[in-house]
Design an enzyme around this catalytic site. Sequence first.
Site, mmCIF file in Angstrom:
data_model
loop_
_atom_site.group_PDB
_atom_site.id
_atom_site.type_symbol
_atom_site.label_atom_id
_atom_site.label_comp_id
_atom_site.label_asym_id
_atom_site.label_seq_id
_atom_site.Cartn_x
_atom_site.Cartn_y
_atom_site.Cartn_z
ATOM 1 N N ASP A 46 0.845 -1.202 0.000
ATOM 2 C CA ASP A 46 0.000 0.000 0.000
ATOM 3 C C ASP A 46 0.880 1.253 0.000
ATOM 4 O O ASP A 46 0.383 2.377 -0.068
ATOM 5 C CB ASP A 46 -1.019 -0.007 1.151
ATOM 6 N N ASP A 85 -1.268 -6.274 -0.431
ATOM 7 C CA ASP A 85 -1.197 -5.608 0.875
ATOM 8 C C ASP A 85 -2.567 -5.041 1.226
ATOM 9 O O ASP A 85 -3.120 -4.234 0.461
ATOM 10 C CB ASP A 85 -0.171 -4.468 0.767
ATOM 11 N N GLU A 184 9.524 -4.569 10.366
ATOM 12 C CA GLU A 184 9.980 -3.310 9.753
ATOM 13 C C GLU A 184 10.581 -2.356 10.778
ATOM 14 O O GLU A 184 9.974 -2.097 11.840
ATOM 15 C CB GLU A 184 8.799 -2.619 9.043
HETATM 16 O O1 KIV Z 1 3.347 -1.039 1.648
HETATM 17 C C1 KIV Z 1 4.483 -1.473 1.709
HETATM 18 O O2 KIV Z 1 5.296 -1.385 0.773
HETATM 19 C C2 KIV Z 1 4.888 -2.110 2.953
HETATM 20 C C3 KIV Z 1 6.334 -2.056 3.268
HETATM 21 C C4 KIV Z 1 6.664 -0.707 3.796
HETATM 22 C C5 KIV Z 1 6.704 -3.087 4.218
HETATM 23 O O3 KIV Z 1 4.071 -2.555 3.686
#
Ligand code: KIV
Length: 282
Positions: A46, A85, A184
Site C-alpha cells: 500500500d 497488501d 519493519e
Molecule cells: O506497503 C508497503 O510497501 C509495505 C512495506 C513498507 C513493508 O508494507
Amino acid sequence: MKKKLTRFDLQEMKLSKKKAVWITAYDYWTAQFAEKASMDMILVGDSLGMCIYGYEGTIPVTMDQCIWHSEAVRRGAPNTFVIGDMPFLSYQINCDEAVRNAGRFLKEARVDAIKLEGGRRVCPQIKAITDGGMLVMGHIGLTPQSSGQLGGFKAQGRTAETALELIQDAMAIQQAGAFSLLVEAVPPEVCKIIRDELTIPVYSIGAGIDADGQLMIVSDILGIFQAFTAKFVKKYASLGEETLRALQAYAEDVRAGRFPEAQHTYNMIDGELPKLMAALKK
Ligand code: KIV
C-alpha cells in the site's frame, strides 16, 4: 521458465538458511523486471499511495487501488509469488470484512497471499482469513497505517519493554496461522530473536541482516522516490536523476527543432506524393 515458489519452498528456504529476496512493485513493467531478476516474492504494497499516487502516507489507499495494481503486477510476473497488501480499514473493522477483502485479492488479482499490519490485536483477523483457506503474512514494527499512534514513521522496539511487546506479537501472529512475518524498522538484535524464536519465515525491511530474507521498496532502491529516504534504504540506481535528464534533453531537442529527425518519421510509398500533389491541384 522461472518456477513460482510456494509457502513450502519459502519454509524450506528458512530451514536451509537460503535468503529470500523481494521487492515491492505496483505495475506491469516493474513486475516483469522483478521476475526477470529472479525475485522470490513481490509485494504490491500500500506504499503505492506514496510511490504512485503522491499521498503523504498510506491511509487514503483503497481496496480498489490495491486490486488494480495487484492485477497489473500479476500479469507482469506470472511465475513469482505475489503478495497483496491490505489497505487501511480493509481488515480492522471485523473478521468478516477482513475475509471478504482478502478474498477479493485472490479472486480479482490472483495474488498468492495477503499481508496485513499489526500484532495481537489483528490475530482474530489473521485466524479468520487463514481459516478461509488463504495465506497471511503478518507485519510488525513500524506499521505505516498506525503511524499516528506510533508518533510518525519511527523505528520500533528500541527499549526492552517495547521489544518484548514485539516478540509477543510475533509469537501470537504465528499462533494465529500466518505463514510468514515481516518486521519493519526494528533493531537487528530484536529481529534476530524473532527469527530464531519463530518456525515460520521472518523477513526484514530495515530490521537488519539476521532475517530469513529482505524486502526493499522498489522506488527507493531505484532512486525514484524523492520525498524522503529512510535510513535502511540502499540505493542501487539513480533513476530519478536519469529520468529528469532524459525529459530535459527531449524538451530541449523539441524546442531547438532537433527532434524528430528523418529516422523517426514514416515515408510515403514511392510515387504517392506526386499523385497527392496532382490531386490537390484539381
Ligand atoms: O506497503 C508497503 O510497501 C509495505 C512495506 C513498507 C513493508 O508494507
